[in-house]
Design a protein around this motif. Structure first.
Motif, PDB file in Angstrom:
ATOM      1  N   HIS A  81       1.606  45.740 -27.269  1.00 42.81           N
ATOM      2  CA  HIS A  81       2.061  45.506 -25.827  1.00 42.81           C
ATOM      3  C   HIS A  81       1.203  44.745 -25.087  1.00 42.81           C
ATOM      4  N   PRO A  82       1.604  43.857 -24.121  1.00 44.61           N
ATOM      5  CA  PRO A  82       0.677  43.017 -23.252  1.00 44.61           C
ATOM      6  C   PRO A  82      -0.122  43.940 -22.544  1.00 44.61           C
ATOM      7  N   GLY A  83      -1.363  43.577 -22.123  1.00 41.51           N
ATOM      8  CA  GLY A  83      -2.302  44.299 -21.511  1.00 41.51           C
ATOM      9  C   GLY A  83      -3.416  45.139 -22.276  1.00 41.51           C
ATOM     10  N   ASP A  84      -4.196  45.927 -21.642  1.00 39.54           N
ATOM     11  CA  ASP A  84      -5.187  46.792 -22.161  1.00 39.54           C
ATOM     12  C   ASP A  84      -4.932  48.241 -22.397  1.00 39.54           C
ATOM     13  N   GLY A  85      -3.829  48.485 -21.606  1.00 42.79           N
ATOM     14  CA  GLY A  85      -3.521  49.972 -21.437  1.00 42.79           C
ATOM     15  C   GLY A  85      -4.284  50.749 -20.416  1.00 42.79           C
ATOM     16  N   ALA A  86      -5.264  49.768 -19.617  1.00 44.78           N
ATOM     17  CA  ALA A  86      -5.990  50.719 -18.730  1.00 44.78           C
ATOM     18  C   ALA A  86      -5.989  49.644 -17.429  1.00 44.78           C
ATOM     19  N   GLY A 297      -4.094  62.583 -20.224  1.00 45.97           N
ATOM     20  CA  GLY A 297      -4.390  62.020 -19.098  1.00 45.97           C
ATOM     21  C   GLY A 297      -3.566  62.582 -17.915  1.00 45.97           C
ATOM     22  N   SER A 298      -2.437  63.299 -18.094  1.00 42.58           N
ATOM     23  CA  SER A 298      -1.624  63.881 -17.033  1.00 42.58           C
ATOM     24  C   SER A 298      -1.278  65.371 -17.223  1.00 42.58           C
ATOM     25  N   SER A 299      -1.676  65.954 -16.071  1.00 43.57           N
ATOM     26  CA  SER A 299      -1.354  67.273 -16.216  1.00 43.57           C
ATOM     27  C   SER A 299       0.037  67.969 -16.641  1.00 43.57           C
ATOM     28  N   GLN A 300       0.897  67.191 -16.491  1.00 45.37           N
ATOM     29  CA  GLN A 300       2.456  67.100 -16.590  1.00 45.37           C
ATOM     30  C   GLN A 300       2.716  67.200 -18.190  1.00 45.37           C
ATOM     31  N   ILE A 301       1.864  66.788 -18.856  1.00 42.87           N
ATOM     32  CA  ILE A 301       2.296  66.448 -20.551  1.00 42.87           C
ATOM     33  C   ILE A 301       2.283  67.976 -21.049  1.00 42.87           C
ATOM     34  N   PRO A 302       3.388  68.341 -21.820  1.00 41.87           N
ATOM     35  CA  PRO A 302       3.504  69.892 -22.261  1.00 41.87           C
ATOM     36  C   PRO A 302       2.484  69.919 -23.545  1.00 41.87           C
ATOM     37  N   HIS A 303       1.798  70.875 -23.593  1.00 46.82           N
ATOM     38  CA  HIS A 303       0.945  71.045 -24.830  1.00 46.82           C
ATOM     39  C   HIS A 303       1.161  72.406 -25.275  1.00 46.82           C
ATOM     40  N   THR A 304       2.161  73.083 -25.008  1.00 45.69           N
ATOM     41  CA  THR A 304       2.638  74.538 -25.730  1.00 45.69           C
ATOM     42  C   THR A 304       2.694  74.083 -27.255  1.00 45.69           C
ATOM     43  N   GLU A 305       2.775  75.291 -27.915  1.00 44.09           N
ATOM     44  CA  GLU A 305       3.099  75.215 -29.541  1.00 44.09           C
ATOM     45  C   GLU A 305       4.500  74.824 -29.584  1.00 44.09           C
ATOM     46  N   ASP A 306       5.407  75.261 -28.811  1.00 47.59           N
ATOM     47  CA  ASP A 306       6.817  74.745 -28.916  1.00 47.59           C
ATOM     48  C   ASP A 306       6.978  73.100 -28.841  1.00 47.59           C
ATOM     49  N   ALA A 307       6.145  72.656 -27.620  1.00 52.38           N
ATOM     50  CA  ALA A 307       6.209  71.421 -27.387  1.00 52.38           C
ATOM     51  C   ALA A 307       5.400  70.485 -28.503  1.00 52.38           C
ATOM     52  N   ILE A 308       4.592  71.109 -29.356  1.00 50.87           N
ATOM     53  CA  ILE A 308       3.779  70.450 -30.236  1.00 50.87           C
ATOM     54  C   ILE A 308       4.796  70.221 -31.434  1.00 50.87           C
ATOM     55  N   GLN A 309       5.482  71.482 -31.648  1.00 48.86           N
ATOM     56  CA  GLN A 309       6.554  71.310 -32.760  1.00 48.86           C
ATOM     57  C   GLN A 309       7.648  70.254 -32.616  1.00 48.86           C
ATOM     58  N   SER A 344     -10.920  49.156 -34.476  1.00 56.75           N
ATOM     59  CA  SER A 344     -11.751  50.069 -33.909  1.00 56.75           C
ATOM     60  C   SER A 344     -11.079  50.657 -32.361  1.00 56.75           C
ATOM     61  N   PRO A 345     -10.853  51.880 -32.303  1.00 56.51           N
ATOM     62  CA  PRO A 345     -10.091  52.140 -31.057  1.00 56.51           C
ATOM     63  C   PRO A 345     -11.030  52.108 -30.072  1.00 56.51           C
ATOM     64  N   SER A 346     -10.523  52.035 -28.787  1.00 58.01           N
ATOM     65  CA  SER A 346     -11.433  51.921 -27.301  1.00 58.01           C
ATOM     66  C   SER A 346     -11.062  53.253 -26.576  1.00 58.01           C
ATOM     67  N   TYR A 347     -12.055  53.999 -26.321  1.00 63.93           N
ATOM     68  CA  TYR A 347     -11.846  55.209 -25.318  1.00 63.93           C
ATOM     69  C   TYR A 347     -11.424  54.506 -24.002  1.00 63.93           C
ATOM     70  N   ALA A 348     -10.231  54.992 -23.699  1.00 57.18           N
ATOM     71  CA  ALA A 348      -9.684  54.615 -22.290  1.00 57.18           C
ATOM     72  C   ALA A 348      -9.635  55.646 -21.301  1.00 57.18           C
ATOM     73  N   GLY A 349      -9.505  56.919 -21.892  1.00 59.23           N
ATOM     74  CA  GLY A 349      -9.474  58.160 -20.939  1.00 59.23           C
ATOM     75  C   GLY A 349     -10.461  58.198 -20.090  1.00 59.23           C
ATOM     76  N   LYS A 350     -11.715  57.594 -20.461  1.00 59.82           N
ATOM     77  CA  LYS A 350     -12.994  57.902 -19.430  1.00 59.82           C
ATOM     78  C   LYS A 350     -12.811  56.887 -18.140  1.00 59.82           C
ATOM     79  N   PHE A 355      -4.100  56.188 -21.315  1.00 63.22           N
ATOM     80  CA  PHE A 355      -4.100  56.598 -22.710  1.00 63.22           C
ATOM     81  C   PHE A 355      -5.674  57.028 -22.979  1.00 63.22           C
ATOM     82  N   GLU A 356      -5.785  58.119 -23.933  1.00 66.79           N
ATOM     83  CA  GLU A 356      -6.845  58.309 -24.582  1.00 66.79           C
ATOM     84  C   GLU A 356      -7.791  57.418 -25.010  1.00 66.79           C
ATOM     85  N   GLU A 357      -6.929  56.784 -26.121  1.00 66.74           N
ATOM     86  CA  GLU A 357      -7.698  55.801 -26.841  1.00 66.74           C
ATOM     87  C   GLU A 357      -6.521  54.519 -26.764  1.00 66.74           C
TER      88      GLU A 357
END
Length: 370
Positions: A81-86, A297-309, A344-350, A355-357
Motif C-alpha cells: 500500500h502507498p506510504g510507510d504506514g507511519a 497500537g490502539s487500546s480498543q483492539i480486543p485481545h481476549t482469548e475469544d478474540a484471538i480465536q 527486514s521489517p521496521s519497528y513502527a510502533g515506537k 502498526f507494530e512493524e
C-alpha cells in the motif's frame, strides 16, 4: 528385547515374594539391623517382577497419507500500500510502499508463506509473481485512486480469470480491500458511504437464515459465533463502507456477493461487515482479523482469548482455501528469491505508527529473474 509373555502363576509368585519378605524382615529385626521398609520392598519387586509392555506400546500408529488434491506449501501474495504506514516517520519518499507485518504473520500462523506484491513494480513482474502464489490478500489502508487502485483492479481481474480457468485461487479483502472491491464490482467509485467506525471494537450480527457451510464462518464453534453477536470481538477502523440497503440495491454487487454479517458504527448506523462471493473463493471483511493477535497500537483492539480465536479461525479458513490451489507449484528457487524473508521489517510502533512493524519497499530491480 522385552519379554512380552505374561508370567505364569502370577498369584503364586506374589505369595512367594511376600513370604520371603516377611521372613527377611523377621531376620533383620532379630539381628537388630533395620533396613527401610520401602527400600526392601522395591528391591524385592524389581528382582522378581519382569517389565511388561501392553500391546498398544509395541505397535507404531500409522500416519494418515496427505491428500494429493491439496497443496501443503501454500504461498500468499500480499499487495503493498502507498506510504510507510507511519505517516512519513519511517520513510517519507513519494514512491515508498508498505505491508504491515501483522498481515504477514496472519498468513504464517495458519501455515503459509508470503510473497510481497509491490504495487509499484512493472505489470509484467506483478503478473509473474501472481503465478508464484496460491492466493491474494488486499490489506487495509486509505488509497482509493491512481496507480494503486488500477493495480488492485488488475489483480482482482486476474483472480477471476484464474478461477474461471479452473484454478482455485482465493482472495481475502480486508477493510480498504473490501471497499475497493465494492467500487470495482459496482463500477461506481462513489458508491461508498461515510461511517463513524474508526478505532472501534464491535460485534457482528449474522444475516437471518444464513448458511455458514462453505463460508469463512463455517468452522467456527457455535459458542464462538454466538459470542460474536454479543461481545466486541472484531476490530473496526474505517470511515467508509456500504449499508445493506445500498449493496442490495446494486445489481452487480448483490449478484456477486452474499451478505454474511452487519455491524453498527458509533452512531448506531448499520453497515455490511462480512461478505462472501457466491461463485468464487473470495471473502471480504470490513473488520481487521489480523489486529487481534498482532497489533497493539490502539487500546480498543480486543485481545481476549475469544478474540484471538476469531482471528485464528479466519486465517485457518483462508489458508485452507489456498491449499486447494494444488496445480500451481512453481520452481522452488523462484519462490525463495521472492519471499518476504528477503526483506527486514521496521519497528513502527515506537514512532507511534499505525502498526507494530512494517515492511517497506522502494522501486528497485526485482530480487529474481522472474
Amino acid at each position: 528385547m522385552f519379554n512380552t509373555q505374561r508370567p505364569h502363576n502370577t498369584k503364586k509368585r506374589r505369595k512367594s515374594i511376600l513370604l520371603k519378605f516377611h521372613q527377611f524382615i523377621k531376620m533383620q529385626m532379630e539381628t537388630n539391623f533395620l533396613i527401610p521398609f520401602f527400600t526392601i520392598f522395591i528391591q524385592l519387586m524389581a528382582t522378581h517382577v519382569k517389565p511388561q509392555l501392553i500391546e498398544s506400546q509395541l505397535s507404531f500408529p500409522s500416519c494418515t497419507a496427505t491428500d494429493p488434491a491439496l497443496n501443503y506449501r501454500p504461498v500468499i501474495g500480499i499487495v503493498s500500500h502507498p506510504g510507510d504506514g507511519a505517516s512519513g516517520r519511517l520513510n517519507n519518499a513519494s514512491d515508498v510502499s508498505y505491508i504491515a507485518a501483522s498481515y504477514v504473520k496472519f498468513a504464517e500462523m495458519a501455515g503459509a508463506r508470503v510473497i510481497p506484491i509491490i504495487y509499484t513494480e512493472p505489470p509484467e513482474i506483478i503478473n509473474q509473481k501472481l503465478n508464484l502464489v496460491n492466493g491474494i490478500i488486499f490489506t487495509g489502508g486509505w488509497s482509493k485512486k491512481g496507480l494503486y487502485f488500477e493495480v488492485v483492479k488488475g489483480i482482482f481481474e486476474k483472480v477471476l480469470e484464474k478461477n474461471d480457468a479452473g484454478e482455485h485461487f482465493p482472495l481475502l479483502a480486508i477493510c480498504l480491500g473490501f471497499e475497493l472491491l465494492t467500487m470495482i464490482i459496482s463500477k461506481d467509485n462513489n458508491i461508498l458511504e461515510e461511517f463513524s467506525a474508526s478505532h472501534q471494537a464491535s460485534t457482528v450480527q449474522f444475516v437471518e437464515n444464513i448458511k455458514f457451510e462453505g463460508t469463512v464462518f463455517g468452522r467456527f464453534p457455535p459458542v464462538l459465533l454466538k459470542k460474536m453477536t454479543t461481545h466486541c470481538l472484531v476490530m473496526q477502523n474505517h470511515r467508509f463502507g456500504i449499508s445493506p440497503e445500498r449493496l442490495q440495491a446494486n445489481n452487480d454487487l448483490c449478484g456477486f456477493f452474499k451478505i454474511l454479517t452487519t455491524s453498527v458504527d458509533k452512531k448506531n448506523k448499520a453497515y455490511v461487515s462480512s461478505v462472501q462471493a457466491q461463485h468464487y473463493p473470495i471473502t471480504a471483511l470490513q473488520w481487521h482479523p489480523e489486529k487481534n493477535v498482532f497489533e497493539w497500537g490502539s487500546s480498543q483492539i480486543p485481545h481476549t482469548e475469544d478474540a484471538i480465536q476469531v482471528s485464528q479461525h479466519v486465517a485457518n479458513y483462508f489458508i485452507s482455501e489456498a491449499r486447494k490451489s494444488s496445480n500451481n507449484k512453481p520452481a522452488t528457487s523462484k519462490v525463495l528469491d521472492n519471499l518476504i524473508y528477503n526483506y527486514s521489517p521496521s519497528y513502527a510502533g515506537k514512532v507511534r505508527g499505525s502498526f507494530e512493524e512494517v515492511y517497506l519497499f522502494t522501486p528497485r530491480p526485482t530480487l529474481s529473474s522472474l
